[in-house]
Write an enzyme that holds these catalytic residues in place. Structure first.
Site, short mmCIF file in Angstrom:
data_model
loop_
_atom_site.label_atom_id
_atom_site.label_comp_id
_atom_site.label_asym_id
_atom_site.label_seq_id
_atom_site.Cartn_x
_atom_site.Cartn_y
_atom_site.Cartn_z
N CYS A 70 46.63 -47.20 -61.49
CA CYS A 70 45.91 -47.94 -60.46
C CYS A 70 45.20 -46.94 -59.56
O CYS A 70 45.85 -46.07 -58.97
CB CYS A 70 46.90 -48.79 -59.65
SG CYS A 70 46.17 -49.65 -58.24
N CYS A 180 38.48 -48.01 -61.26
CA CYS A 180 39.55 -49.00 -61.19
C CYS A 180 39.93 -49.32 -62.63
O CYS A 180 39.05 -49.48 -63.48
CB CYS A 180 39.07 -50.27 -60.48
SG CYS A 180 40.26 -51.64 -60.53
#
Length: 259
Positions: A70, A180
């Protein structure tokens, strides 16, 4: 060897898939915090709290190394996690930077990510240290679009156009970092809109960062835990991984209690 990975939702499975292609024997435990997705619009303090809870869960599964799958956590909480735990903890930002440096010939690099990642300036600072001109853009709707299984739809295409239209006019940019782990799932739409720009993803680049840490040995097990399991979750896992898995539920309150 057992690798732990965590993300705010299903996006980190793009990292898991890349790792599994190279390390086919390791055991992998993945935690997706789907009950609290997205992380990218939350404060740094909240992201750190959630990250500590997820990392602690993986520690309790006896993992040997943790991959932060992440970017929002890598940008805002990695140092806190490294101080808290003794095992190796690897984020995705450095891998993305390295991939962009190898890709760019013009030394003009675009970065897209969540608000938390872009506002942290981590990508920008790393790249600018190598005299790279950066152009950063937060795309907060991309994660919900993926989590709601709206990939390759009119909605995803309109969102790509809305957020990335300014990159059309920035002719010097030859590389765009998908900052991302959800964003590779929108790669088809992004590439169609920006065909002249090379897309790089830390989901693939992370492999070079774990070569010295991970040994390809184990029973090749894959355990997938989520803090909320909807029909969308099951379908997205199958879509990303190319097969069905037995998904395991973790109560989000238990993460906080056991931290």
């Amino acid at each position: 060897m057992k690798i732990g990975m965590f993300d705010s939702g299903v996006g980190g499975l793009t990292v898991l898939k890349s790792v599994r292609k190279v390390y086919d024997k390791v055991d992998i435990v993945y935690l997706g915090d789907t009950a609290r997705v997205p992380y990218g619009i939350k404060s740094k303090e909240t992201i750190i709290t959630y990250a500590k809870e997820s990392a602690n869960f993986l520690i309790n599964q006896n993992v040997d190394v943790i991959l932060i799958a992440c970017n929002s956590v890598s940008a805002n909480a990695m140092e806190a996690l490294q101080e808290m735990f003794d095992i190796p903890i690897v984020g995705v930002i450095e891998a993305g930077v390295e991939a962009a440096l190898k890709s760019s010939k013009t030394k003009h690099v675009g970065i897209i990510g969540t608000s938390a990642t872009i506002n942290s300036n981590k990508y920008q600072e790393r790249l600018e240290a190598f005299n790279i001109k950066t152009y950063a853009k937060a795309c907060p709707l991309f994660v919900p679009i993926v989590e709601e299984k709206l990939i390759n739809t009119d909605i995803s295409k309109k969102a790509v156009e809305f957020y990335l239209k300014e990159f059309k006019d920035l002719k010097d940019i030859d590389t765009l970092i998908l900052g991302c782990t959800h964003y590779p799932l929108l790669e088809e739409d992004i590439k169609a809109f920006l065909p002249h720009i090379n897309l790089v993803s830390s989901s693939d680049a992370i492999i070079s960062y774990i070569n010295n840490i991970v040994k390809n040995e184990g029973n090749a097990t894959t355990e997938l835990y989520f803090t909320d399991i909807s029909q969308n979750t099951s379908e997205l896992v199958e879509y990303i991984m190319g097969q069905k898995y037995d998904l395991k539920y973790v109560n989000v309150e238990s993460l906080a209690l056991n931290c």
